[in-house]
Enzyme design. Structure first.
Site, short mmCIF file in Angstrom:
data_model
loop_
_atom_site.label_atom_id
_atom_site.label_comp_id
_atom_site.label_asym_id
_atom_site.label_seq_id
_atom_site.Cartn_x
_atom_site.Cartn_y
_atom_site.Cartn_z
N ASP A 65 -50.26 -12.60 36.79
CA ASP A 65 -49.25 -11.77 36.12
C ASP A 65 -47.85 -12.34 36.33
OD1 ASP A 65 -49.18 -11.17 38.87
OD2 ASP A 65 -48.41 -9.16 38.50
N GLU B 266 -46.72 -12.90 39.72
CA GLU B 266 -47.42 -14.00 40.38
C GLU B 266 -48.29 -13.55 41.55
OE1 GLU B 266 -44.63 -17.72 39.65
OE2 GLU B 266 -43.72 -16.37 41.10
#
Length: 238
Positions: free
Chosen positions: A166, A169
């Site tokens: 995402d 991270e």
């Protein structure tokens, strides 16, 4: 003693100045867009594909309403960003175009990290598509731009179903944000393919993949909570 309007205008100009300072700093390869000047605790002195795409797309919006001096600066920064991005697309990385960040000299970052991050190619494509539309309106060539855009959109077309990390991270899975920017990139890319060089085959493919993505968006809706969930089908991360 400063009015709110005057303060906002001052802050706007200061923010734009700071943005320009973080694009192609003297110790980086021209075209690198760094996240922040800090190098320790944490080290943000890298070129993130996501961050760069968002920043450069904002510059295209500033260009539309800017004066002659601002437009000159933006043209120079976009030219550097294009050349830098061409280089990034051509080097070997651990996850191909899904690599989230690069060293500021344009070399691959091969240390442990949350990878791939598949919103990056979509956001980079969006920034270049918006810039290409501006150049087309000014009757300027966009051949180099379209070559970079095509590589990113072809990657999105092939890999949008893949799980990835995402934008924070941290979590690997299917992400609402990633799907939305991928859809947007493909829709805009299809339009550009038709008007830019008349590539109807690419346009049809991008439109088709965007429609397939759209079919998955409702899966993120949680009727019990009345919200779109950030991530589905988590496969890794914390």
């Amino acid at each position: 003693t400063t009015s709110p309007a005057a303060w906002l205008s001052s802050e706007k100009n200061l923010a734009l100045k700071r943005i320009f300072e973080n694009i192609s700093p003297g110790d980086t390869k021209p075209g690198a867009v760094i996240a922040a000047r800090t190098r320790v605790n944490p080290n943000y002195y890298y070129h993130w594909v996501r961050d760069a795409g968002l920043v450069m797309d904002e510059l295209t919006r500033r260009y539309k309403t800017g004066d002659a001096e601002l437009k000159k600066i933006v043209r120079g920064k976009m030219a550097e960003y294009l050349e830098f991005s061409e280089g990034l697309q051509g080097i070997k990385t651990l996850t191909g175009l899904g690599e989230p960040k690069f060293n500021v000299d344009g070399s691959a970052f091969n240390e442990p990290w949350g990878r791939p991050q598949n919103d990056g190619p979509a956001l980079r494509a969006i920034s270049f598509i918006d810039w290409a539309n501006i150049l087309l309106a000014e009757k300027q060539p966009v051949t180099r731009l379209q070559a970079v855009i095509k590589k990113d959109l072809d990657y999105v077309s092939r890999h949008w179903r893949d799980d990835s990390f995402d934008l924070w991270e941290e979590v690997k899975g299917d992400h609402f944000y990633t799907r939305m920017v991928q859809r947007k990139a493909l829709i805009l890319g299809a339009r550009l393919a038709r008007i830019g060089v008349g590539n109807s085959a690419d346009a049809e493919n991008y439109d088709r993949q965007a429609q397939e993505i759209e079919k998955t968006i409702a899966d993120f809706w949680n009727p019990q909570k009345g919200i779109f969930v950030v991530t589905r089908n988590r496969t890794a991360g914390h």
